[in-house]
Enzyme design. Structure first.
Site, short mmCIF file in Angstrom:
data_model
loop_
_atom_site.label_atom_id
_atom_site.label_comp_id
_atom_site.label_asym_id
_atom_site.label_seq_id
_atom_site.Cartn_x
_atom_site.Cartn_y
_atom_site.Cartn_z
N GLU A 116 0.52 -1.75 4.64
CA GLU A 116 0.86 -0.33 4.74
C GLU A 116 2.33 -0.20 5.17
O GLU A 116 3.11 0.51 4.54
CB GLU A 116 -0.06 0.39 5.72
CG GLU A 116 0.25 1.88 5.77
CD GLU A 116 -0.69 2.69 6.65
OE1 GLU A 116 -1.82 2.26 6.90
OE2 GLU A 116 -0.26 3.77 7.10
N GLN A 161 0.84 -1.20 0.00
CA GLN A 161 0.00 0.00 0.00
C GLN A 161 0.87 1.25 0.00
O GLN A 161 0.36 2.36 -0.07
CB GLN A 161 -0.88 0.02 1.26
CG GLN A 161 -1.94 -1.07 1.30
CD GLN A 161 -2.65 -1.13 2.64
OE1 GLN A 161 -2.57 -2.14 3.33
NE2 GLN A 161 -3.34 -0.08 3.03
N PHE A 179 -7.96 1.45 11.65
CA PHE A 179 -6.73 1.99 12.22
C PHE A 179 -6.90 2.46 13.67
O PHE A 179 -6.56 3.59 14.02
CB PHE A 179 -6.29 3.17 11.32
CG PHE A 179 -4.83 3.51 11.36
CD1 PHE A 179 -3.88 2.74 10.70
CD2 PHE A 179 -4.37 4.63 12.06
CE1 PHE A 179 -2.53 3.08 10.71
CE2 PHE A 179 -3.01 4.97 12.09
CZ PHE A 179 -2.10 4.18 11.41
N GLU A 209 -12.76 2.57 5.05
CA GLU A 209 -12.74 2.04 6.41
C GLU A 209 -14.02 2.23 7.22
O GLU A 209 -14.40 1.32 7.97
CB GLU A 209 -11.59 2.70 7.20
CG GLU A 209 -10.21 2.42 6.65
CD GLU A 209 -9.17 3.31 7.31
OE1 GLU A 209 -9.14 4.52 7.03
OE2 GLU A 209 -8.40 2.79 8.13
N ARG A 262 -7.86 -1.79 8.63
CA ARG A 262 -9.13 -1.12 8.32
C ARG A 262 -9.79 -0.45 9.53
O ARG A 262 -10.39 -1.13 10.37
CB ARG A 262 -10.07 -2.12 7.67
CG ARG A 262 -11.13 -1.48 6.79
CD ARG A 262 -11.85 -2.54 6.00
NE ARG A 262 -12.64 -1.95 4.91
CZ ARG A 262 -13.24 -2.67 3.97
NH1 ARG A 262 -13.14 -3.99 3.97
NH2 ARG A 262 -13.92 -2.09 3.03
N ARG A 317 -5.72 7.51 16.79
CA ARG A 317 -7.04 7.37 16.17
C ARG A 317 -8.03 6.72 17.14
O ARG A 317 -9.21 7.08 17.17
CB ARG A 317 -6.96 6.62 14.84
CG ARG A 317 -8.23 6.76 14.01
CD ARG A 317 -8.06 6.21 12.59
NE ARG A 317 -7.51 7.17 11.66
CZ ARG A 317 -8.22 8.08 10.99
NH1 ARG A 317 -9.54 8.15 11.14
NH2 ARG A 317 -7.65 8.92 10.16
N PHE A 350 -5.85 -4.21 3.31
CA PHE A 350 -6.61 -3.98 4.56
C PHE A 350 -5.76 -3.37 5.66
O PHE A 350 -6.08 -3.52 6.85
CB PHE A 350 -7.28 -5.29 5.03
CG PHE A 350 -8.17 -5.91 3.99
CD1 PHE A 350 -9.34 -5.27 3.60
CD2 PHE A 350 -7.82 -7.10 3.36
CE1 PHE A 350 -10.15 -5.82 2.62
CE2 PHE A 350 -8.63 -7.66 2.37
CZ PHE A 350 -9.79 -7.02 2.01
N1 MTE Z 1 -11.18 -3.00 -0.06
C1 MTE Z 1 -10.60 -4.07 -0.65
N2 MTE Z 1 -11.30 -4.74 -1.59
N3 MTE Z 1 -9.35 -4.47 -0.31
C2 MTE Z 1 -8.61 -3.82 0.65
O1 MTE Z 1 -7.48 -4.19 0.93
N4 MTE Z 1 -8.54 -1.95 2.27
C3 MTE Z 1 -9.32 -1.05 3.10
C4 MTE Z 1 -10.36 -0.31 2.27
N5 MTE Z 1 -11.10 -1.21 1.44
C5 MTE Z 1 -9.21 -2.69 1.30
C6 MTE Z 1 -10.50 -2.30 0.89
C7 MTE Z 1 -8.51 -0.06 3.81
S1 MTE Z 1 -7.74 -0.53 5.23
C8 MTE Z 1 -8.37 1.22 3.36
S2 MTE Z 1 -7.48 2.37 4.23
C9 MTE Z 1 -8.98 1.67 2.10
O2 MTE Z 1 -9.67 0.61 1.43
C10 MTE Z 1 -7.89 2.22 1.19
O3 MTE Z 1 -8.36 2.57 -0.04
P1 MTE Z 1 -9.09 3.97 -0.36
O4 MTE Z 1 -8.45 5.00 0.46
O5 MTE Z 1 -8.88 4.13 -1.80
O6 MTE Z 1 -10.54 3.75 0.02
N1 LUZ Z 2 -2.75 7.98 10.31
C1 LUZ Z 2 -3.99 7.60 9.97
C2 LUZ Z 2 -1.66 7.34 9.88
O1 LUZ Z 2 -4.96 8.21 10.38
N2 LUZ Z 2 -4.14 6.55 9.17
C3 LUZ Z 2 -3.12 5.85 8.68
O2 LUZ Z 2 -3.34 4.88 7.96
C4 LUZ Z 2 -1.79 6.25 9.04
N3 LUZ Z 2 -0.71 5.61 8.60
C5 LUZ Z 2 0.51 6.01 8.97
C6 LUZ Z 2 0.63 7.07 9.83
N4 LUZ Z 2 -0.45 7.73 10.25
MO1 MOS Z 3 -6.18 1.28 5.94
S1 MOS Z 3 -5.97 0.49 7.82
O1 MOS Z 3 -5.76 2.89 6.54
O2 MOS Z 3 -4.75 0.71 5.26
#
Ligand code: MTE
Ligand code: LUZ
Ligand code: MOS
Length: 764
Positions: free
Chosen positions: A230, A195, A342, A710, A340, A308, A226
């Site tokens: 990251e 990511q 966080f 999320e 997801r 968070r 997910f």
């Molecule tokens: N949806 C799918 N299909 N696969 C994923 O890994 N990750 C989630 C969410 N939805 C995820 C998902 C998480 S943790 C985040 S932060 C957001 O997607 C990231 O993508 P976006 O910011 O484009 O929504």
């Molecule tokens: N802060 C946040 C962060 O709100 N979401 C994140 O995914 C993150 N990742 C790294 C550092 N700060």
């Molecule tokens: Mo989503 S936990 O911010 O990758």
């Protein structure tokens, strides 16, 4: 604009033609890695006997901490995360050395032949024990507002207690993988599943002693991240790169599922300890909440996760007098990470649990207690961290869902059913959510993009975000198509590539489409502006009379096909490509005082779940779920509904069947799908009503949409509280069931037993 165009890769996903990192054709001479992982939770490594490893078939090389030319660290913020253990191991699963061989099988066979002798040290696994020993990865964080102690002392009613929520394995379908290929002049090209391509670039550079400009990280798509990719993709990127540098050969590091689950961190599990003061109606007057986070052996992202959690403990409720603490406990287990939400889900879960307790204690329907405590719309809307909630729609959203789900009459039906059914019990719950959108580290809220229009009129967009199935590329392509007035099919998004857009943030915090959508729009708009100027000067028409719609450009009384205009503009030497940039306005955050306005806006939602439990086996089933979620003015309703459904199910899995179990030595026993139970299709509700709440972002977000990745994970809360409601029915709803999450069958059974014992005890 708001159009349910198919996911840009849907046809590839369903036909098996989507290329993931491990599908990239391997170069001649590629080598493969297997990792030796620690068998002890906390120990000094006394010696390693490699002789049998070196004699193993296909063996090529061993990589240890001593082979790292640069820094032996892949921590995202704090540098406490070795790539390979150096003398000391801190959890069972920690990579100690890597074996490189001519095939994965040979590497795996060889690595098993190593003999490591350890000098064992005392280990800590329990969060309370860690807390008692001041064993933290970071200094404790405290968020206070008003005077919680005073208000608690004055409150008519009080409750206190402890409860827990478990962690969660990411269970991305595609495991961690990195493929590093040496290039001329010491450079590296890295294909990986991440990511955060930019962070991979930098951590590889630091460990390999290279400059960032010597490394290209390319990432077309992940089979899910997910949050688990990251920061934690870094270890595997570094190992593949270090081996590739050492041997000057292409090297692939790909984990099997068991190793992936043993090595990588998960969602943080939390222990809570609270004191709450309220009045007889259930209105909260004071909340003291101490949260212990299971950080594991290193900091990773625990700091911002804890932040968070603190900033979401309010969820949708006004808490004027609060004292919230977050303690990142250091234990000898995997280093937990982004997942997801966080930390947001864990923060909000605490207050939902406490409100659930208050409701039973005052004997009022939990929905009414929730409503009573909601933030106001224009007053009573300051969060504990000082941000004004300016876009509150929770009242109307919950009202709509209450009606569409028939909540009140179903409440009566459930209670009537439970009167006559002794073994099978039903439960019902409605839970709301409010989720802050933006990275809580201000400078991460920026993004870049490149848009190219080729002379045939086809368009290519590249941006800093990563595709993990969430539909980011589809949305960004829609934004560009919309800006240029062309069909989204004419726009192709390409792999994220650190040599195209530099200094990107992780695709995380749900900000992917907000940030990259705006950056791509900026790029497309600049090209469009040049085209408008060209047309206006060439044909002497006012700029305001030029429009781009349905692949046609209208200028004054004339029109031209978009593709024809592009060819014309090219011949007139107009630049047909551009970069774009975006930074979220108006954010500020004081990370010492934990105050400010860290979020650009909030997303809202609510869900109603009805469950049935079997009080003899502890099993449960969802009978019906109604979800209403605020995605603002959705860019792609089909994709957003998919995100909402998926997040609800993932949230439900976290709080019900997904149980992580470590034994007394600190070994994770649930390291495969045989023992770790994620939801299956058969676990979905029989009746599943999912709707988008009609709303527009009050902020100038991309197309007035709202981030959706999320927030809907919190919709899964209602399943847990419906189960708890069903359990409470065995004691006439008079006792708060001591149900911890995940509510596994065993947990449900023991809570039922407790409630039955207490109820019969009180009769005696
Ligand atoms: N949806 C799918 N299909 N696969 C994923 O890994 N990750 C989630 C969410 N939805 C995820 C998902 C998480 S943790 C985040 S932060 C957001 O997607 C990231 O993508 P976006 O910011 O484009 O929504
Ligand atoms: N802060 C946040 C962060 O709100 N979401 C994140 O995914 C993150 N990742 C790294 C550092 N700060
Ligand atoms: Mo989503 S936990 O911010 O990758």
């Amino acid at each position: 604009m708001s159009k349910s165009v198919p996911h840009e890769s849907a046809h590839l996903h369903v036909t098996g033609n989507a290329t993931f990192a491990d599908d990239i054709p391997q170069l001649e001479g590629t080598l493969f890695v297997a990792l030796f992982i620690s068998e002890k939770a906390h120990a000094n490594i006394q010696s390693i006997d490699f002789s049998a490893v070196e004699a193993s078939t296909g063996f090529v090389s061993i990589l240890t901490a001593e082979d790292i030319p640069g820094v032996n660290d892949c921590g995202p913020i704090i540098h406490d995360n070795p790539i390979l253990a150096n003398e000391k191991v801190s959890y069972i699963g920690q990579p100690v050395f890597a074996v490189v061989a001519d095939s994965f099988l040979n590497a795996r066979k060889a690595v098993k032949k190593a003999k490591v002798s350890y000098e064992e040290l005392d280990a800590i696994f329990d969060l309370n024990e860690a807390d008692n020993n001041n064993s933290y990865v970071l200094p404790p964080m405290v968020l206070q507002k008003g005077n919680a102690q005073n208000k608690l002392d004055q409150a008519d009613r009080k409750l206190e207690g402890r409860f827990k929520v478990g962690g969660q394995e990411h269970f991305y379908l595609e495991g961690q993988v990195a493929y590093a290929v040496p290039k001329e002049d010491g450079c590296l090209h890295l294909w990986c599943s991440t990511q955060h391509p930019t962070e991979m670039q930098h951590l590889v550079a630091k460990s390999c002693l290279l400059d960032a400009n010597q490394i290209v990280v390319e990432m077309r798509r992940m089979g899910g991240g997910f949050g688990g990719k990251e920061s934690q993709s870094a270890l595997f990127c570094c190992i593949a790169s270090l081996a590739a540098k050492k041997l000057n050969r292409p090297v692939k590091c790909r984990l099997d599922r068991d190793d992936d689950m043993l090595i990588t961190g998960k969602r943080h599990h939390f222990n809570y300890d609270y004191h709450v003061g309220f009045d007889k109606t259930g209105k909260i007057k004071s909340l003291q909440l101490k949260m212990l986070l299971g950080a594991g052996y290193s900091a990773d992202l625990s700091g911002p996760v804890a932040t968070r959690a603190l900033c979401h403990a309010d969820n949708a409720y006004l808490l004027d007098d609060v004292d919230l603490g977050a303690y990142c406990c250091k234990t000898n287990t995997q280093s937990n990470t982004a997942f997801r939400g966080f930390g947001g889900p864990q923060g909000a879960f605490a207050t939902e649990y406490i409100i659930d307790n208050i409701s039973r204690s005052v004997g009022v329907d939990s929905l009414d207690v929730r409503k009573l405590n909601f933030y106001g719309k224009t007053e009573n809307n300051i969060t504990p961290y000082g941000q004004l909630v300016e876009d509150n729609v929770i009242h109307e959203l919950v009202d709509e869902l209450e009606k569409s789900s028939d909540y009140r009459s179903r409440r009566k039906e459930v209670q009537a059913f439970n009167q006559t059914s002794t073994i099978i019990k039903k439960g019902l719950a409605l839970t709301p959510l409010k989720f802050g959108i933006s990275f809580n580290v201000v400078h991460f809220n920026q993004a870049g993009a490149l848009v190219h229009i080729y002379t045939d009129g086809s368009v290519l967009v590249n941006h800093g975000g990563t595709e993990m199935g969430q539909g980011l590329n589809t949305k960004v392509a829609q934004v560009v198509a919309n800006e240029l007035g062309i069909n989204p099919k004419q726009v192709r998004a390409t792999a994220t590539d650190t040599s195209k857009v530099a200094n990107t943030s992780a695709t995380a915090a749900s900000t992917g489409s907000d940030l990259n959508g705006k950056a791509a729009q900026d790029a497309a708009r600049q090209i469009k502006d040049r085209l408008v100027t060209f047309l206006s000067e060439t044909y002497s028409v006012e700029k305001g009379k030029i429009s781009f719609i349905d692949n046609v450009v209208v200028f004054g009384t004339e029109k031209i096909e978009f593709n024809a205009l592009i060819q014309m503009a090219y011949e007139a030497r107009i630049q047909l490509w551009s970069d774009g940039f975006y930074k979220t306005p108006g954010l500020h955050w004081d990370k010492e005082k934990l105050t400010g306005s860290p979020f650009y806006y909030y997303a809202y939602g609510a869900s109603v779940s009805e469950v049935v439990i079997d009080t003899l086996t502890g099993e449960f089933k969802i009978l019906r779920a109604d979800l209403l979620h605020d995605a603002g003015n959705s860019i792609n309703p089909a994709i957003d509904l998919g995100q909402i459904e998926g997040a609800y199910i993932q949230g439900m899995g976290w709080l019900t069947t997904e149980e992580l179990v470590w034994n007394d030595e600190g070994r994770l026993l649930t390291h495969a799908p045989s023992t770790y139970k994620i939801p299956a299709v058969s676990d979905c509700p029989a009746e599943f009503n999912v709707k988008l709440f009609k709303n527009q972002n009050v902020k100038d977000s991309i197309m007035r949409s709202k981030a959706v990745g999320e927030p809907p994970l919190l919709l899964g809360f209602s399943v847990f509280f419906a189960i708890r409601d069903a359990v409470a029915s065995v004691a006439e709803y008079k006792i708060n069931p001591p149900l911890n999450a995940p509510a596994t069958a065993e947990e449900i059974l023991s809570a039922v037993d407790f409630c039955r014992d207490q109820a019969s005890g009180s009769v005696k």
